[in-house]
Design an enzyme around this catalytic site. Sequence first.
Site, mmCIF file in Angstrom:
data_model
loop_
_atom_site.group_PDB
_atom_site.id
_atom_site.type_symbol
_atom_site.label_atom_id
_atom_site.label_comp_id
_atom_site.label_asym_id
_atom_site.label_seq_id
_atom_site.Cartn_x
_atom_site.Cartn_y
_atom_site.Cartn_z
ATOM 1 N N THR A 87 0.871 -1.175 0.000
ATOM 2 C CA THR A 87 0.000 0.000 0.000
ATOM 3 C C THR A 87 0.904 1.220 0.000
ATOM 4 O OG1 THR A 87 -1.627 -1.183 1.361
ATOM 5 C CG2 THR A 87 -1.769 1.208 1.384
ATOM 6 N N ASP A 117 -8.294 -1.928 4.738
ATOM 7 C CA ASP A 117 -8.467 -0.654 5.446
ATOM 8 C C ASP A 117 -8.318 0.565 4.539
ATOM 9 O OD1 ASP A 117 -5.774 -1.348 5.072
ATOM 10 O OD2 ASP A 117 -5.112 -0.151 6.776
ATOM 11 N N GLY A 175 -0.145 -2.368 5.739
ATOM 12 C CA GLY A 175 -0.053 -3.631 6.460
ATOM 13 C C GLY A 175 -1.413 -4.310 6.522
ATOM 14 N N GLY A 199 -4.824 -4.931 6.763
ATOM 15 C CA GLY A 199 -5.960 -4.038 6.848
ATOM 16 C C GLY A 199 -7.013 -4.462 7.847
HETATM 17 N N1 GLY Z 1 -3.516 -2.256 4.108
HETATM 18 C C1 GLY Z 1 -3.904 -2.719 2.845
HETATM 19 C C2 GLY Z 1 -4.861 -3.831 2.885
HETATM 20 O O1 GLY Z 1 -4.916 -4.566 3.863
HETATM 21 O O2 GLY Z 1 -5.577 -4.010 1.924
#
Ligand code: GLY
Length: 349
Positions: free
Chosen positions: A200, A231, A252, A254
């Site tokens: 991300t 997230d 990380g 989410g």
């Molecule tokens: N933090 C990115 C995801 O978990 O999709």
Amino acid sequence: MSDSYSRREFLGAASGLTAGVALGPGVLAARSAPAIHIRPAAMNVVVASANGLRGVQRAGELLDQGMDTLDAAIEGVKIQELDPDDMSVGYGGLPNEEGIVQLDSSCMHGPTRRAGAVASLEGIKTPSVVAKYVLLYTDHVLLVGPGAKRFALSYGFQEEDLLTDRAREAWLRWRARRGPDDNWLEVPDDEQLSREEHGTININAVNASGDVSSVTTTSGLSWKIPGRVGDSPIIGAGQYTDNDVGAAGSTGRGEACIKACGAFLTVEFMRRGMGPSDAALETMRRVVSTTEARLLDERGRPRFGLNFYAVNKKGEFGGASMFAGARYAAWDGTEAKHHDAAYLFERER
Ligand code: GLY
């Protein structure tokens, strides 16, 4: 503030329902957040996940030229979205378990207190820009799936195949190694097994006037169940901005961030007076305390990684990671470089 962001008025303000206004005896329409008075940043500051080194440089330079904080932050993340070699974001991102790339993004613009997001968006390289269009041109906050795609196409975004040869190769290799009882032949042991990846980019920006914005964009968890949303497109989880306080975002796992409302909580900790790194670390402690047992090792440490990045209105910035050794990127007003993140646990797993 650019005209495009200031054009529309808040419905609440137009109807007179401002925070804390009494509707009648004992009835409050809403209670405003605790008042705070933070001196604005003296310079333009940008903080991002470690893969955002080029992004913070670009955003910082654009802020120096007077660009709006959200526009600058999005120009920063677009570098990764359009980079086929970044397999965690936008074009070239790793696909879901069916080999389809589904992208998530959200953004917030502090000065106008507006937000926009898209989730499970297919075929569009720059979900951050589509999220900004949701913010700019709709009365909604989050569009998903085919609706988000039709929305993007209506504005002239080009539909493209986002699965690069490299990402397809990684997906095919993963599919072949799913398990002994599936219909795919095993890949020989000496061939590299593709790991499940969270990747991300989050960028948070504050300018010398103290205006703040944030954006997060991702291809999400590799090999995810189609439709899984992490997230990144969730306001308050993958990123959050309060123009009175600052901004924060995450990368990380989410699912862990969503349960703790990670970005929102980090901003709230800053509102109570914590510095950005301390706020991010305190959020990390909350994440650990909300983690189910199956995801903890025998010493109570999560079996996953998570990172938070934060900047306050004064231009102080920081980051925290679950495990030692992580870094984040920042533009401190003069240069872009990596910084060591604070952390909760000494060694990973
Ligand atoms: N933090 C990115 C995801 O978990 O999709």
